[in-house]
Design an enzyme around this catalytic site. Sequence first.
Site, PDB file in Angstrom:
ATOM      1  N   CYS A  28     -22.419  -7.058 -12.258  1.00 54.86           N
ATOM      2  CA  CYS A  28     -21.248  -7.930 -12.186  1.00 54.86           C
ATOM      3  C   CYS A  28     -21.260  -8.679 -10.856  1.00 54.86           C
ATOM      4  CB  CYS A  28     -19.967  -7.115 -12.307  1.00 54.86           C
ATOM      5  SG  CYS A  28     -18.472  -8.097 -12.094  1.00 54.86           S
ATOM      6  N   ASN A  34       0.821  -1.218   0.000  1.00 57.05           N
ATOM      7  CA  ASN A  34       0.000   0.000   0.000  1.00 57.05           C
ATOM      8  C   ASN A  34       0.854   1.266   0.000  1.00 57.05           C
ATOM      9  OD1 ASN A  34      -2.222  -1.528   2.440  1.00 57.05           O
ATOM     10  ND2 ASN A  34      -2.319  -1.646   0.213  1.00 57.05           N
ATOM     11  N   ASP A  87     -11.962   0.796  -4.519  1.00 61.83           N
ATOM     12  CA  ASP A  87     -11.161   0.339  -5.662  1.00 61.83           C
ATOM     13  C   ASP A  87     -11.861  -0.713  -6.506  1.00 61.83           C
ATOM     14  OD1 ASP A  87     -11.101  -1.805  -3.962  1.00 61.83           O
ATOM     15  OD2 ASP A  87      -8.921  -1.923  -3.777  1.00 61.83           O
ATOM     16  N   CYS A 102     -25.571   4.779 -14.946  1.00 59.73           N
ATOM     17  CA  CYS A 102     -26.036   5.372 -16.201  1.00 59.73           C
ATOM     18  C   CYS A 102     -24.990   5.243 -17.298  1.00 59.73           C
ATOM     19  CB  CYS A 102     -26.377   6.854 -16.001  1.00 59.73           C
ATOM     20  SG  CYS A 102     -27.985   7.167 -15.224  1.00 59.73           S
TER      21      CYS A 102
END
Length: 240
Positions: A173, A62, A122, A165
């Site tokens: 998904c 990170n 993320d 949109c």
Amino acid sequence: MGRYERNILINKIGDAGQKKISAARVLVCGAGGLGSTVIANLASLGVGHIGVVDDDIVELSNLNRQYIHKMSSLGADKVKSAAGWIREFNPDIGVIPYKMRLDEKNAPELFLNFDIIIDCFDNYRSKFILSDTIIKTSKTLIHGGVEEFYGQVCTIDSKSACLACFVPELYNCSCDIIPKRGVISPVASAIASIQAMEAFKVITGIGNTLKNTLLIYDGLSQEFRKIRLEKNKKCPSCAK
């Protein structure tokens, strides 16, 4: 107010604008690459109340972009590390860490405590939860995303085009595994700074936000472009 003298010296901000900033309540969703710079900018502006949501811990990988975390933070909850950074940088800010995973059930209740939600997640599954909840709670969402050398930002509310949109194909998904994606610090910092600037404009009413506009950044060519967004009448989210 001496800490914010350089803010107040700007005529469009002044004492009145700084008081709006100090009274604002902003929820940062994700304390990673985007969240690090967003948090640093909000704290520097003097946003009075900052909430931080994340359920992850600090890992060595990170630290190439998440600079509010330190080597001494490895293995610690990201929200605790972020809250510690905020308190050390500016002890006058009220900070609330939420070690949790947001979902469709807990997000609406959490959002009620804040004026602005900033999307620093993320993955699109989490981002769609934010966008869907904005429609239900009439809050303002500042979406951001980065990958490799590229990024995007837009501002969403209950009347604007929502996230689904313009990427409806990703809305349903059901991927359980989210692959790690590369990103470098300058791109994450650039997009997060724009997100923080959008929050500033929403709080103070100064300038024009990126509502119904997608701002896309290409770090390799150093180019920005804007795409005008419209509500999708067949949107799988807000059209319902």
